[in-house]
Design a protein around this motif. Structure first.
Motif, PDB file in Angstrom:
ATOM      1  N   ASP A  14      51.712  42.790  52.903  1.00 36.08           N
ATOM      2  CA  ASP A  14      50.469  42.614  52.174  1.00 36.08           C
ATOM      3  C   ASP A  14      50.466  43.618  51.026  1.00 36.08           C
ATOM      4  OD1 ASP A  14      48.025  41.712  51.476  1.00 36.08           O
ATOM      5  OD2 ASP A  14      46.938  42.594  53.167  1.00 36.08           O
ATOM      6  N   LEU A  15      50.530  43.117  49.813  1.00 33.47           N
ATOM      7  CA  LEU A  15      50.650  43.997  48.649  1.00 33.47           C
ATOM      8  C   LEU A  15      49.339  44.027  47.872  1.00 33.47           C
ATOM      9  CD1 LEU A  15      53.625  43.267  49.378  1.00 33.47           C
ATOM     10  CD2 LEU A  15      54.112  43.350  46.939  1.00 33.47           C
ATOM     11  N   SER A  16      49.079  45.160  47.241  1.00 33.14           N
ATOM     12  CA  SER A  16      47.895  45.208  46.383  1.00 33.14           C
ATOM     13  C   SER A  16      48.280  44.773  44.977  1.00 33.14           C
ATOM     14  CB  SER A  16      47.300  46.614  46.369  1.00 33.14           C
ATOM     15  OG  SER A  16      48.283  47.574  46.094  1.00 33.14           O
ATOM     16  N   VAL A  17      47.548  43.785  44.464  1.00 34.75           N
ATOM     17  CA  VAL A  17      47.803  43.297  43.102  1.00 34.75           C
ATOM     18  C   VAL A  17      46.463  43.040  42.415  1.00 34.75           C
ATOM     19  CG1 VAL A  17      50.066  42.228  43.456  1.00 34.75           C
ATOM     20  CG2 VAL A  17      48.006  40.960  44.052  1.00 34.75           C
ATOM     21  N   LEU A  18      46.505  42.996  41.085  1.00 36.63           N
ATOM     22  CA  LEU A  18      45.276  42.692  40.344  1.00 36.63           C
ATOM     23  C   LEU A  18      45.005  41.200  40.398  1.00 36.63           C
ATOM     24  CD1 LEU A  18      45.204  44.559  36.903  1.00 36.63           C
ATOM     25  CD2 LEU A  18      43.930  45.089  38.985  1.00 36.63           C
ATOM     26  N   PHE A  19      43.780  40.838  40.718  1.00 35.95           N
ATOM     27  CA  PHE A  19      43.335  39.461  40.588  1.00 35.95           C
ATOM     28  C   PHE A  19      42.368  39.439  39.408  1.00 35.95           C
ATOM     29  CE2 PHE A  19      44.060  36.937  44.661  1.00 35.95           C
ATOM     30  CZ  PHE A  19      45.042  37.788  45.147  1.00 35.95           C
ATOM     31  N   TYR A  20      42.510  38.464  38.531  1.00 36.33           N
ATOM     32  CA  TYR A  20      41.505  38.355  37.467  1.00 36.33           C
ATOM     33  C   TYR A  20      41.059  36.905  37.318  1.00 36.33           C
ATOM     34  CZ  TYR A  20      45.328  36.943  34.301  1.00 36.33           C
ATOM     35  OH  TYR A  20      46.373  36.295  33.718  1.00 36.33           O
ATOM     36  N   ASN A  21      39.791  36.777  36.955  1.00 35.83           N
ATOM     37  CA  ASN A  21      39.158  35.463  36.885  1.00 35.83           C
ATOM     38  C   ASN A  21      39.316  34.914  35.460  1.00 35.83           C
ATOM     39  OD1 ASN A  21      37.201  33.387  36.526  1.00 35.83           O
ATOM     40  ND2 ASN A  21      36.132  34.119  38.369  1.00 35.83           N
ATOM     41  N   GLY A  36      35.725  39.486  49.810  1.00 37.25           N
ATOM     42  CA  GLY A  36      34.918  38.272  49.689  1.00 37.25           C
ATOM     43  C   GLY A  36      34.195  38.179  48.355  1.00 37.25           C
ATOM     44  N   PHE A  37      34.165  39.262  47.587  1.00 36.26           N
ATOM     45  CA  PHE A  37      33.392  39.278  46.346  1.00 36.26           C
ATOM     46  C   PHE A  37      34.080  38.509  45.220  1.00 36.26           C
ATOM     47  CE2 PHE A  37      31.249  42.380  48.783  1.00 36.26           C
ATOM     48  CZ  PHE A  37      29.981  42.510  48.247  1.00 36.26           C
ATOM     49  N   PHE A  38      35.382  38.782  45.014  1.00 35.36           N
ATOM     50  CA  PHE A  38      36.085  38.127  43.910  1.00 35.36           C
ATOM     51  C   PHE A  38      36.086  36.597  44.059  1.00 35.36           C
ATOM     52  CE2 PHE A  38      39.766  36.474  41.685  1.00 35.36           C
ATOM     53  CZ  PHE A  38      39.645  37.069  40.436  1.00 35.36           C
ATOM     54  N   PRO A  39      36.366  36.071  45.250  1.00 36.53           N
ATOM     55  CA  PRO A  39      36.353  34.608  45.398  1.00 36.53           C
ATOM     56  C   PRO A  39      34.980  33.992  45.154  1.00 36.53           C
ATOM     57  CG  PRO A  39      37.567  35.609  47.199  1.00 36.53           C
ATOM     58  CD  PRO A  39      36.882  36.723  46.476  1.00 36.53           C
ATOM     59  N   ALA A  40      33.921  34.810  45.160  1.00 36.13           N
ATOM     60  CA  ALA A  40      32.589  34.265  44.882  1.00 36.13           C
ATOM     61  C   ALA A  40      32.455  33.893  43.404  1.00 36.13           C
ATOM     62  CB  ALA A  40      31.518  35.265  45.277  1.00 36.13           C
ATOM     63  N   GLY A  41      33.350  34.417  42.556  1.00 40.41           N
ATOM     64  CA  GLY A  41      33.401  33.954  41.172  1.00 40.41           C
ATOM     65  C   GLY A  41      32.636  34.777  40.159  1.00 40.41           C
ATOM     66  N   ASN A  42      32.038  35.896  40.574  1.00 37.00           N
ATOM     67  CA  ASN A  42      31.265  36.673  39.600  1.00 37.00           C
ATOM     68  C   ASN A  42      31.864  38.056  39.321  1.00 37.00           C
ATOM     69  OD1 ASN A  42      30.622  37.544  42.179  1.00 37.00           O
ATOM     70  ND2 ASN A  42      28.614  38.295  41.559  1.00 37.00           N
ATOM     71  N   ILE A  43      33.131  38.252  39.697  1.00 38.70           N
ATOM     72  CA  ILE A  43      33.821  39.521  39.427  1.00 38.70           C
ATOM     73  C   ILE A  43      34.982  39.225  38.473  1.00 38.70           C
ATOM     74  CG2 ILE A  43      35.107  41.457  40.441  1.00 38.70           C
ATOM     75  CD1 ILE A  43      32.217  41.363  41.400  1.00 38.70           C
ATOM     76  N   ASP A  59      43.568  27.020  38.546  1.00 37.06           N
ATOM     77  CA  ASP A  59      43.693  27.482  37.162  1.00 37.06           C
ATOM     78  C   ASP A  59      42.862  28.717  36.855  1.00 37.06           C
ATOM     79  OD1 ASP A  59      45.328  25.337  36.745  1.00 37.06           O
ATOM     80  OD2 ASP A  59      43.695  24.019  36.052  1.00 37.06           O
ATOM     81  N   ALA A  60      41.944  29.048  37.745  1.00 36.37           N
ATOM     82  CA  ALA A  60      41.004  30.128  37.420  1.00 36.37           C
ATOM     83  C   ALA A  60      41.494  31.506  37.842  1.00 36.37           C
ATOM     84  CB  ALA A  60      39.659  29.845  38.080  1.00 36.37           C
ATOM     85  N   VAL A  61      42.572  31.552  38.631  1.00 39.04           N
ATOM     86  CA  VAL A  61      42.978  32.834  39.206  1.00 39.04           C
ATOM     87  C   VAL A  61      44.287  33.326  38.598  1.00 39.04           C
ATOM     88  CG1 VAL A  61      43.522  34.064  41.346  1.00 39.04           C
ATOM     89  CG2 VAL A  61      41.875  32.178  41.369  1.00 39.04           C
ATOM     90  N   GLY A  62      44.247  34.521  38.019  1.00 41.42           N
ATOM     91  CA  GLY A  62      45.451  35.155  37.517  1.00 41.42           C
ATOM     92  C   GLY A  62      45.807  36.346  38.380  1.00 41.42           C
ATOM     93  N   VAL A  63      47.107  36.628  38.478  1.00 41.49           N
ATOM     94  CA  VAL A  63      47.571  37.762  39.279  1.00 41.49           C
ATOM     95  C   VAL A  63      48.471  38.633  38.412  1.00 41.49           C
ATOM     96  CG1 VAL A  63      49.082  38.410  41.197  1.00 41.49           C
ATOM     97  CG2 VAL A  63      47.401  36.609  41.516  1.00 41.49           C
ATOM     98  N   ALA A  64      48.327  39.955  38.530  1.00 44.96           N
ATOM     99  CA  ALA A  64      49.144  40.884  37.740  1.00 44.96           C
ATOM    100  C   ALA A  64      49.393  42.138  38.549  1.00 44.96           C
ATOM    101  CB  ALA A  64      48.413  41.230  36.448  1.00 44.96           C
ATOM    102  N   PRO A  65      50.429  42.891  38.193  1.00 48.14           N
ATOM    103  CA  PRO A  65      50.666  44.156  38.897  1.00 48.14           C
ATOM    104  C   PRO A  65      49.563  45.162  38.573  1.00 48.14           C
ATOM    105  CG  PRO A  65      52.581  43.504  37.580  1.00 48.14           C
ATOM    106  CD  PRO A  65      51.455  42.620  37.176  1.00 48.14           C
ATOM    107  N   ILE A  66      49.358  46.137  39.467  1.00 46.18           N
ATOM    108  CA  ILE A  66      48.349  47.170  39.197  1.00 46.18           C
ATOM    109  C   ILE A  66      48.954  48.173  38.205  1.00 46.18           C
ATOM    110  CG2 ILE A  66      47.007  49.044  40.215  1.00 46.18           C
ATOM    111  CD1 ILE A  66      46.846  47.426  42.772  1.00 46.18           C
TER     112      ILE A  66
END
Lengths: 300, 437
Positions: free
Chosen positions: B159-166, B274-281, B301-308
């Motif tokens: 389980d790795l920590s990565v940036l999620f962006y909306n 649970g906050f990010f998947p709610a769509g307001n972060i 299409d709404a979810v991007g992933v990037a290294p921290i």
């Protein structure tokens, strides 16, 4: 001579002391096996560095001297005492109020008695989880309800500040235990002869006078019993804090038993945990001895 | 040929029932400590043995998939017991004391050094080294499971920590949805821009009352800047480093400027993902294992992933998850190894792990038929090689336990009255005191 020996033997078997010992033996065995032996082992552990799998090594009195440097334990002692005082006062007053409300048999009183006692049938851990859900800022029903009534403007974090966390826990404990304590007091109230009240009424005593001059004095032994249960239970409080506040915020709601738990299961220092347990046990013995003496003194 | 059952002699089991909460313990010797190093050459260990296995609820899904697939294809049968996360350590401790550990058990990788030091895992150095792909096993998991040159565990779930962006919010805020932050300063800039959207849309979020969350999400930024959080032995904190101060300063300024969802301060870690998947972060570091549920919630299409990123660039990740090993008291080390070895095989890693879009435990399988379908998964798999897993014998009591010093230090730095520098300088001392106990 043989007859005399037989008589002596019969006498030996039939002596009251031996009979008494026989009757007491099962209890003594239970106490020895389930209390004294573990207690002895606890003290033995507290004198050792006790790893999980390897052989223990004698290190007395290190586990005890380390307690003085354990800031978390010191803070926990202070918090536990504060919690015990506040909880005992609140719980006793609420329980007394409930008991006085429903002491006389009237229509519908049975329903209230059941309702007040019902939370006592729920486990403390389950109650803690229940409150965790009720007071949750995201999906709990309490915040929206209070906002609807206009009491609060926005959701509150019920464990967000030390005072709120303590307040919420006391509400939880009161909800859970008030009915049980009420029951204890109710038994005491019913033991007071009605004639005493009738005589007081004839003499023109007011309700307040009867409460302070008759009910409370005659309830003393029952109140003392309730206090002992409440104080002892509060000093070893664990479930509600472990589940509901988890010591938050900023370690402000950590109780003594939580520190013992951390020492044993987080730090894996079983010897240190045993030493803390031994100290807590000694403190409880002294306190309960004092309280029991107080009760006997009052009874006398 | 069936593996003969070994007898343990002279083990004394003692259970202590102290009146108020301390239950436990036992002592005894262990005469089969070298059993695990005798790799069975004539027997592959699949002899119809009933094996017991424990895992914590956080990794239940993947463990269960492994067990189901193994049981379907092998003579041995593994019985999996899932234990709630919060109770896992004390269950293991209690069971070890009472000689009741299962044959196989997984553990959060950061707790592994302590369990190894306590002697709970069997030495499986020879078995690991005999694997043709030994050097490709997630290196940070192997490192923290090695004590004095002996290896005790292999990676089980990663389980790795990565940036999620909306990406939707990025577009609404006038940001390029294909250009995630490459520095922490950029992350702050993007978060502020998204907060400008107003209402209950916030720039970022983190588990503000959760020690493990800080470790998982903040430390990669410090590592990305070549900073350190501890010395090599894990006995001294270096959290007062300029890199750490800069990272905390950035996050604190976001909090002070109302860019962070306000419940962050009280988020204990139970619901922080649970906050990010709610769509307001807008953008936040999250566990890679939440990718599937996040895609389900927000759409592909709404979810991007990037290294921290670090404050001025660079990238890193916290390689978390669970490691797995054979318990020191297992009677069936050969059969247990048969299961563990199978979980690392290409079949299991690709057909069980990769097919489920989880991170594979072997770097040589990072690019496989399933991961190549999603560039986000390839990115996450590749980070395994560059990410780190911190080592300390006292990790849990210092960092994860809410009553440990770390949570107090972080909260003082981010939400306290003093400065970040003062909080981390003071914290360095209390953290070191706990790490060096």
């Amino acid at each position: 001579m043989p007859d005399q020996a037989l008589v002596q033997k019969r006498r030996w078997w039939s002596s009251r002391a031996v009979q008494g010992a026989g009757y007491a033996t099962p209890t003594a065995v239970v106490v020895a096996v389930f209390f004294l032996a573990p207690l002895g082992l606890l003290v033995w552990m507290s004198l050792h560095e006790w790893p999980i799998l390897r052989a223990p090594t004698f290190n007395a009195p290190d586990n005890y001297t380390a307690i003085a440097d354990n800031q978390l334990f010191t803070d926990a002692v202070m918090f536990t005492l504060k919690y015990t005082v506040v909880t005992t006062v609140v719980l006793s007053l609420v329980a007394l109020g409930l008991a006085l409300l429903i002491q006389h048999s009237r229509t519908g009183v049975g329903l209230f008695r059941t309702a007040f006692f019902l939370p006592g049938a729920i486990g403390l851990a389950a109650t803690s989880v229940l409150f965790l859900g009720f007071l949750n800022g995201r999906f709990g029903p309490v915040d929206p309800f209070l906002m609807h009534l206009g009491i609060i403007d926005e959701p509150i974090s019920w464990v967000g500040t030390p005072n709120l966390a303590l307040f919420s826990t006391i509400v939880l404990v009161t909800w859970r235990f008030a009915g049980f304590n009420m029951l204890i007091l109710l038994v005491g109230l019913h033991a007071i002869p009605l004639e005493v009240y009738e005589a007081a009424r004839v003499d023109g005593a007011s309700g307040w006078t009867m409460l302070t001059r008759i009910t409370l004095p005659l309830l003393r032994p029952t109140i003392a019993l309730m206090l002992i249960i409440s104080i002892t239970g509060s000093l070893v409080a664990f479930d509600q804090f472990f589940i509901f506040t988890q010591g938050r915020p900023d370690n402000s709601t950590i109780t003594v038993v939580m520190v013992i738990f951390r020492q044993a299961f987080v730090k894996h220092d079983l010897g240190g945990a045993a030493a803390l347990s031994a100290v807590l046990l000694a403190a409880l013995l002294v306190l309960n001895g004092f309280l029991l003496r107080l009760v006997r003194h009052r009874e006398a | 040929m069936p593996t003969p059952r070994r007898r343990r002699g002279g083990r004394t089991v003692v259970a202590v029932l102290a009146a108020f909460g301390l239950i436990v313990a036992a002592c005894g010797d262990d005469d089969d400590s070298d059993a695990g190093t005798e790799a069975s050459a004539e027997n592959d260990g699949d002899t119809g043995v009933e094996l017991t296995m424990w895992t914590r609820s956080a990794t239940q899904e993947q463990s269960q998939q492994f067990v189901d697939a193994y049981n379907d294809s092998h003579e041995n049968q593994v019985e999996l017991t899932v234990i709630p996360n919060d109770n896992y350590n004390q269950q293991v401790t209690t069971a070890a004391g009472a000689d009741e550990l299962p044959d196989i058990f997984a553990a959060d990788v950061v707790f592994v050094p302590n369990f190894v030091e306590q002697g709970l895992f069997l030495d499986i150095t020879d078995r690991i080294d005999a694997l043709p792909y030994a050097d490709d096993l997630a290196p940070s998991h192997i490192e923290v499971g090695t004590l004095d040159g002996a290896k005790y565990v292999v990676p089980h779930t990663l389980d790795l920590s990565v940036l999620f962006y909306n990406k939707d919010l990025y577009e609404q805020a006038g940001l390029d949805p294909d250009s995630p932050p490459t520095t922490l300063a950029e992350l702050a800039e993007h978060a502020r821009a998204i907060r400008e959207l107003g209402g209950d849309t916030y720039g970022t979020f983190w588990g503000g009352d959760c020690g493990g969350c800080y470790v998982f999400t903040y430390w990669p930024s410090i590592w990305a800047a070549d900073g350190e959080v501890m010395n090599e032995d894990g006995t001294e904190s270096t959290i007062d480093s300029p890199e750490a101060i800069e990272v905390f300063d950035t996050y604190r300024s976001l909090w002070e400027d109302d860019v962070v969802e306000p419940s962050a301060i009280n988020e204990t870690g139970d619901q922080w993902t649970g906050f990010f998947p709610a769509g307001n972060i807008g953008v936040m570091p999250m566990p890679s294992t939440t990718l599937g549920s996040t895609l389900e919630a927000l759409g592909d299409d709404a979810v991007g992933v990037a290294p921290i990123p670090g404050p001025d660039g660079g990238e890193s990740t916290f390689v978390g998850g669970d490691s797995i090993g054979i318990s020191a008291t297992s009677d069936e080390p050969d059969a247990a190894w048969n299961f563990i070895e199978w979980t690392l095989s290409e079949d299991a890693q690709v057909d069980v792990v990769a097919q489920n879009a989880d991170v594979v435990a072997r770097t040589d399988l990072a690019d496989n038929e399933f991961s190549s379908q999603d560039e986000r998964v390839v990115l996450i798999n590749e980070l395994v090689g560059v990410g780190r897993t911190p080592f300390s014998l006292n990790f849990n009591q210092t960092y994860n336990d809410p009553a440990g010093p770390w949570l107090e230090v972080t909260r003082a730095a981010l939400f306290g009255d003093g400065t970040v520098e003062d909080a981390l300088t003071d914290g360095q001392e209390t953290l070191t005191a706990s790490l060096s106990e």
